[in-house]
Design a protein around this motif. Structure first.
Motif: not given
Length: 74
Positions: A30-49
């Motif tokens: 949640r903290a990582a994705l909130d940070d990504i959202r605040e920076r107006h970035l996108k996440a390239l996710v490969s982690c199954p969790y």
């Protein structure tokens, strides 16, 4: 543990992953994705969790690099 592709993630694989990570893993995602959202970035996710977590929290799916644009309007 080998990666589980997004389309193959199911309840049993998500439970298996959640069992080893639990509350701490959820807070970190949640903290990582909130940070990504605040920076107006996108996440390239490969982690199954993280992929399993995002299936349970659709409000974060628009952050995926290959996600279609959101149709939600103010």
């Amino acid at each position: 543990m080998r990666p589980i592709p997004w389309g193959q993630m199911n309840d049993s694989s998500a439970s298996r992953i959640n069992g080893c990570c639990g509350v701490v893993g959820s807070a970190l995602v949640r903290a990582a994705l909130d940070d990504i959202r605040e920076r107006h970035l996108k996440a390239l996710v490969s982690c199954p969790y993280i992929l399993g977590w995002m299936r349970k929290h659709p409000e974060y799916r628009e952050l995926l690099f290959n996600a279609p644009p959101s149709k939600v309007r103010d």
